[in-house]
Design a protein around this motif. Structure first.
Motif, mmCIF file in Angstrom:
data_model
loop_
_atom_site.group_PDB
_atom_site.id
_atom_site.type_symbol
_atom_site.label_atom_id
_atom_site.label_comp_id
_atom_site.label_asym_id
_atom_site.label_seq_id
_atom_site.Cartn_x
_atom_site.Cartn_y
_atom_site.Cartn_z
ATOM 1 N N SER A 83 0.830 -1.200 0.000
ATOM 2 C CA SER A 83 0.000 0.000 0.000
ATOM 3 C C SER A 83 0.867 1.253 0.000
ATOM 4 C CB SER A 83 -0.940 -0.006 1.201
ATOM 5 O OG SER A 83 -0.204 -0.199 2.383
ATOM 6 N N TRP A 131 2.048 1.982 -3.547
ATOM 7 C CA TRP A 131 1.030 2.586 -4.403
ATOM 8 C C TRP A 131 0.361 3.777 -3.752
ATOM 9 C CZ3 TRP A 131 1.193 1.556 -9.281
ATOM 10 C CH2 TRP A 131 1.819 0.374 -9.688
ATOM 11 N N MET A 175 -1.594 3.961 -1.197
ATOM 12 C CA MET A 175 -2.967 3.778 -0.713
ATOM 13 C C MET A 175 -2.888 3.984 0.779
ATOM 14 S SD MET A 175 -4.084 0.268 -2.498
ATOM 15 C CE MET A 175 -2.961 -0.432 -3.624
ATOM 16 N N LEU A 220 -4.939 1.989 3.441
ATOM 17 C CA LEU A 220 -4.538 0.595 3.691
ATOM 18 C C LEU A 220 -3.227 0.548 4.473
ATOM 19 C CD1 LEU A 220 -5.027 -2.385 3.308
ATOM 20 C CD2 LEU A 220 -3.904 -2.261 1.090
ATOM 21 N N ALA A 221 -2.352 1.501 4.176
ATOM 22 C CA ALA A 221 -1.096 1.551 4.914
ATOM 23 C C ALA A 221 -1.375 1.776 6.399
ATOM 24 C CB ALA A 221 -0.210 2.654 4.364
#
Ligand code: HEM
Ligand code: CU
Lengths: 339, 705
Positions: free
Chosen positions: B624, B627, B629, B632-633
């Motif tokens: 994550s 990318w 995100m 989500l991280a």
């Protein structure tokens, strides 16, 4: 180059060079240096390889001999599993490497100073004693080509060249002559050449194998290099530190000419219509892969351009690499190819 | 947003979109197809064999050091293969793309790989080979062998051990998925600065690299801690420092090097990530950043890291050579001292990786001498191995062949290392393929040692031998490949060929590049025989069963005292150490393992899926972040923190295997049968042993000195 025991080195050469010479004369650039610095570096290589080669051959020889003698099938040989320590051998196994490393360290320090890019002592020696400077390996090896002096090596005023790398081209500025080129380096034979180097983008490495060893080129910083070319001819220079997509094409020809021809070349460049201002530099610095090593000439250079590039980079100027020219797999690379 | 980068970003998917799956590239497409088919086949096979349950209970959740070690080795070998394919691709590109008239295919101007693809391949190759192939194999070997050699039941921290493994697996997963989702870095395994900055590498490649190595280096730090503590605290009674096998000495030295250097790397990569995510200027060329600071920090880790991998290899050679010379190691004390010395000196030489940066002659001279000093203990080791052969009875079994070839390579690599350590020489070959040849010679020392070690210890771990005939063929082809390929590469170094070029401008380099391609073909044949060796050995495992504890008959250290395959409790009775080469001592004194009337209960830690779950969340965190995100991280980070805290409140009571059960297993070993459930079945798991009772750890403390 002035090794005090240069003689020993020259003798040792005969044990070593034929091996490599036998392979091929062509292409082994480091073995056939055409510049004072490169020659010093090659001397050091030969010395180091010979000394280390002896150690390695002794050690390897011991291993092979013991393997043969004490192979399991050979029942005639004494088997003595209690032989696990020996003071004499311990002293030898520590002492011999210690001596070798000591000896090599001495030479390493000497050669560091001799090839120090900022003030190479071997150049000074070459200038002071031009007749000795030439007694290096390459010339002795082929007496027919031997030339006893480096022509023009006495010249007081060194030629100054400022080198700026971009993604992925070379800009050479000759401040004394007030001219500049892209991807074309011309220097007179036997003259001391001093380089100042910086990069507009990422790190590169300035390398002309036959003339002079490497020096890093870093953005926002200035490094230096110096050399004397002994023979006229065309040599190859290139970047030796990966700098992105166009790295493989980051080559330039180095033409070492006699003095008259150099002056003629300068006059030709001075006639070029293009002028290198900072704005023009900005165009050149746009990511470009100069596939065919097309050269460009500039009859004038904005004063202080080199320093200006450094200052701008330090102030945060970046020449971004577009996504399509990096490791992007999804969209095909659109490169400004100079045909 | 703190930083700007090209391309779209959405809150949910971050930078990820369907276009990032580069299936239009034929190479990646077919790789994807093959990997998917292979994956489906493996999953189907597991299902068909109804192996999911036992896989989960016995392997994936195991905290047994041998199982974790085996999983480490498997992971490393799989990645070795991946890295090897990268190598084949690079060699082929360089053999094809020579000169301006060479043709180009699949979108490349020359050869078949465009620059941005080639850049990813060599970066992935280096990162994988050093961090995700060689390192896991070595950590795996240390995991398996160190506790056995010091007579311990397990590592000091079995749970931490599993965590290290699963973090390594998560990092490896990140590297692998970058093949199919997005791109990998093109900035080399070293992360060339400032090429790794967002301005010059705006894609996700560098992020994949940085998070993968970040997670991997945390895992290795943890593994180092574990090994250090294990060696210091868990040695069997009587095993004083001077009775410890040399492999353990090198494992100790290497782990100290690892523990003290990996955090530097972690910090350097964290700062780089701040540059890329928060817009700081640690390593940028402008605005006060200092890109050489990164280079410094990297090599302060990078150089010790190369010794991190060579030291255990030295340990392995020091085990194999005496066994097959039927003699104790020559100069034990010297060898131990040299191991520590190499670790120590490795700290003070990092600048030799950038002699060309234009430092003053004083600086370069200092680091030159420091680098050459490493040659002293290394030379000492070589001489001592030579004298170990002296007056021995040398047999040329497969492990010995690998070890001897490693010795030869070490000599060559040492010679070229001493060349590189002289700045005046370094200026001419730095960043050329000469350096590449140097460190491949050295890393092949490690590789050869690992192959030797696998052949050497395989029967101990699995209870049957590896096939000798195919093993020898693999060895000869591999050695031939090494000499042909890297011999040519050294020669190319003298021609001045730079490393990392995808197009070769000078046709005079072509003949040697073709010779390198021949070398790689030999490697391909060697890997065919390696795979065949494994297949044949597994097929013939019944004939190749090992009945004695010491397959080689002349092994020396403690691991050969216990049964093959090693039972899950390692030693039924805590061994007491009498001599430096304990097993050889017992053999000579006609004493085997103790077989007492009464077996003590053995206390072992309980299996747990938590490390696997932590690994999965860490993978999610890395992915994550790559990318961007961020939701989500954040979620994965919270999950990780919560899990770690929760675990720290959880008592691990361990479980106890009753003495009666041990007696059964031992008896069946003595009757020459492979006892059901000794090596495998739920080793360490309370489920598998109906008689097992949970007890408090202090009830029956595992063996300690
Ligand atoms: C006698 C001992 C050694 C000496 C004196 C030595 C010296 C050097 C030097 C000076 C360099 C820098 C070359 C350059 O970039 O210009 C280098 C690079 C390297 N060495 Fe060694 N070395 C030795 C042993 C080893 C060992 C045992 C290993 C590991 C297995 C190793 C692995 C490497 C690696 C991986 C690199 C290059 C990394 C890179 O630039 O990508 N070396 N060595
Ligand atoms: Cu190093």
């Amino acid at each position: 180059m002035a090794w005090r025991n240069g003689h020993a080195v020259r003798v040792l050469r005969f044990a070593w060079l034929p091996l490599l010479d036998g392979c091929s004369q062509k292409g082994y650039w480091l073995l056939h240096p055409k510049g004072v610095i490169a020659r010093t570096e090659w001397h050091t290589t030969v010395l180091d390889v010979v000394v280390m080669g002896v150690v390695v051959l002794v050690a390897g020889g011991l291993v092979v001999a013991f393997l043969w003698r004490y192979r399991a099938g050979n029942t005639l040989r004494r088997y003595d599993p209690t032989f696990t320590a020996s003071l004499v051998l311990e002293i030898l196994v520590w002492g011999v490497p210690l001596l070798v490393v000591g000896y090599l360290s001495y030479f390493s320090v000497k050669s560091v100073f001799a090839t120090n890019p900022y003030d190479p002592l071997s150049l000074r020696h070459a200038l002071v004693r031009p007749h000795q400077a030439d007694q290096g390996l390459a010339h002795r090896a082929s007496p027919a080509r031997a030339r006893t002096t480096v022509p023009g090596a006495q010249e007081a005023q060194p030629l100054h060249v400022e080198v700026v790398t971009t993604d992925w081209q070379w800009v050479f500025i000759y401040p004394q002559q007030g001219i500049a080129t892209v991807d074309d380096l011309v220097v007179p034979v036997g003259a001391r050449v001093k380089f100042d180097l910086t990069s507009a983008t990422v790190v590169n490495d300035f390398f002309i194998p036959e003339l002079v060893g490497e020096i890093d080129i870093m953005p926002g910083m200035r490094t230096k290099q110096a050399m004397i070319a002994n023979d006229t001819g065309v040599y190859h220079g290139y970047s030796d530190d990966f700098s992105g997509g166009g790295f493989s094409w980051m080559g330039f020809d180095v033409r070492v000419t006699d003095h008259a021809e150099f002056r003629k070349w300068v006059r030709r460049v001075r006639a070029a219509p293009d002028v290198l201002s900072y704005a023009r530099f900005g165009q050149i610095a746009r990511p470009t892969i100069n596939v065919a090593q097309r050269v460009s000439y500039f009859s004038q250079v904005q004063k202080g351009l080199f320093d200006h590039v450094i200052e701008r980079v330090m102030a945060g100027k970046v020449y971004r690499t577009p996504l399509a020219m990096t490791e992007n797999m999804t969209k095909p690379m659109k490169v400004r190819l100079i045909p | 947003m703190l930083v700007s980068y090209p391309g779209p970003w959405t809150p949910f998917f971050g930078r990820l979109d369907a276009q990032q799956i580069p299936l239009q590239n034929p190479i990646l497409f077919w790789t994807f197809v093959l990997v998917s088919l292979g994956g489906v086949a493996v999953l189907a096979a597991i299902t068909y064999l109804r192996a999911w349950g036992s896989l989960w209970r016995e392997w994936l959740t195991s905290v047994d050091h041998k199982k974790i070690g085996v999983m480490y080795c498997l992971l490393g070998i799989v990645m070795l293969f991946r890295g090897f394919i990268d190598g084949v691709m690079m060699r082929t590109q360089q053999a094809m793309a020579v000169g301006p008239r060479s043709p180009g295919y699949m979108g490349a101007l020359h050869g078949y790989l465009p620059p941005y693809h080639f850049g990813q391949i060599y970066s992935a190759h280096g990162t994988i080979m050093i961090l995700f192939a060689i390192t896991p194999i070595l950590v795996g070997l240390m995991n398996i062998i160190v506790p056995l050699q010091i007579g311990a039941r397990d590592m000091a921290y079995p749970y931490l051990n599993a965590v290290s493994f699963w973090l390594t697996a998560a990092a490896t997963g990140l590297v692998m998925i970058s093949l199919f989702v997005g791109d990998f870095s093109h900035a080399g395994w070293v992360g060339l600065s400032p090429l790794t900055e967002l301005a010059y590498s705006p894609g996700v490649g560098v992020d994949y690299w940085s998070w993968a190595v970040q997670i991997g280096s945390i895992a290795t730090t943890l593994a180092s801690i574990n090994i250090i503590v294990t060696i210091i605290k868990m040695r069997a009674p009587g095993m004083t420092w001077t009775k410890m096998p040399i492999f353990c000495w090198t494992a100790l030295s290497t782990s100290v090097v690892g523990l003290s250097s990996f955090p530097v790397f972690t910090a350097a990569v964290a700062l780089l990530s701040l540059d890329r995510y928060a817009g700081t200027h640690f390593f940028t060329p402008g605005l006060g950043g200092n890109l050489m600071l990164y280079t410094d920090l990297f090599w302060i880790w990078g150089h010790p890291e190369v010794y991190y991998v060579i030291l255990p290899a030295f340990g392995i050679l020091s085990e194999i050579i005496p066994t097959f010379s039927e003699k104790p190691l020559f100069g034990y004390i010297t060898m131990a001292v040299a191991s520590i010395a190499i670790g120590g000196v490795s700290w003070s030489v990092w600048l030799h990786h950038f002699f060309t940066m234009g430092a003053g002659p004083g600086v370069n001279a200092f680091f030159s001498i420091a680098s050459m000093l490493v040659g002293i203990p290394t030379g000492v080791k070589v001489f001592n191995w030579a004298f170990t052969l002296y007056r021995g009875r040398v047999r040329f079994d497969v492990p010995m062949l690998w070890a001897l070839a490693a010795l030869v390579l070490l000599l060559i690599g040492g010679l070229t290392g001493m060349m590189l350590a002289m700045p005046a020489i370094n200026y001419t070959v730095h960043n050329s393929v000469f350096v590449v040849a140097h460190f491949h010679t050295m890393l092949n020392v490690v590789g050869f040692a690992c192959f030797g070690a696998i052949n050497y210890w395989f029967p101990k771990v699995f209870g049957f031998r590896l096939d000798e005939r195919t093993g020898k063929r693999a060895f000869w082809f591999f050695s031939a490949g090494t000499f042909v390929l890297f011999g040519s590469m050294y020669a190319l170094g003298f021609m001045g060929m730079p490393r990392r070029i995808d197009y070769i401008p000078f046709p005079s380099w072509r003949p040697l590049l073709i010779a390198e391609e021949v070398g790689i073909v030999l490697f391909v044949i060697a890997s065919y025989y390696m795979i065949k060796q494994l297949v044949v050995s597994i097929r013939d495992r019944v004939q190749n069963r090992v009945t004695s504890s010491d397959v080689w008959g002349t092994a020396r250290s403690l691991e050969w005292l216990t049964h093959s395959p090693v039972p899950f409790y390692n030693f039924a009775v805590q061994p007491h150490i009498n001599a430096r080469d304990e097993w050889a001592w017992r053999r000579e004194h006609g004493r085997g393992a103790e077989s007492p009337e009464h077996y003590e209960d053995i206390h072992l830690p309980i299996n747990t899926p938590l490390p696997l779950i932590l690994g999965a969340w860490t993978f999610a965190l890395g992915f994550s972040l790559v990318w961007r995100m961020y939701w989500l991280a954040a979620l994965s980070l919270i999950a990780i923190v919560v899990l770690v805290i929760a675990r720290s409140f959880q008592d691990d009571p361990g479980h106890t295997v009753p003495g009666a059960r041990i007696r059964e297993i031992e008896a069946s070993y003595r009757n020459g049968l492979e006892p059901a459930g000794a090596a495998g079945d739920g080793a360490g798991g309370p489920v598998a042993y109906p008689g097992a009772v949970a007890s408090r750890p202090q009830d029956n403390v595992p063996a300690r000195p």
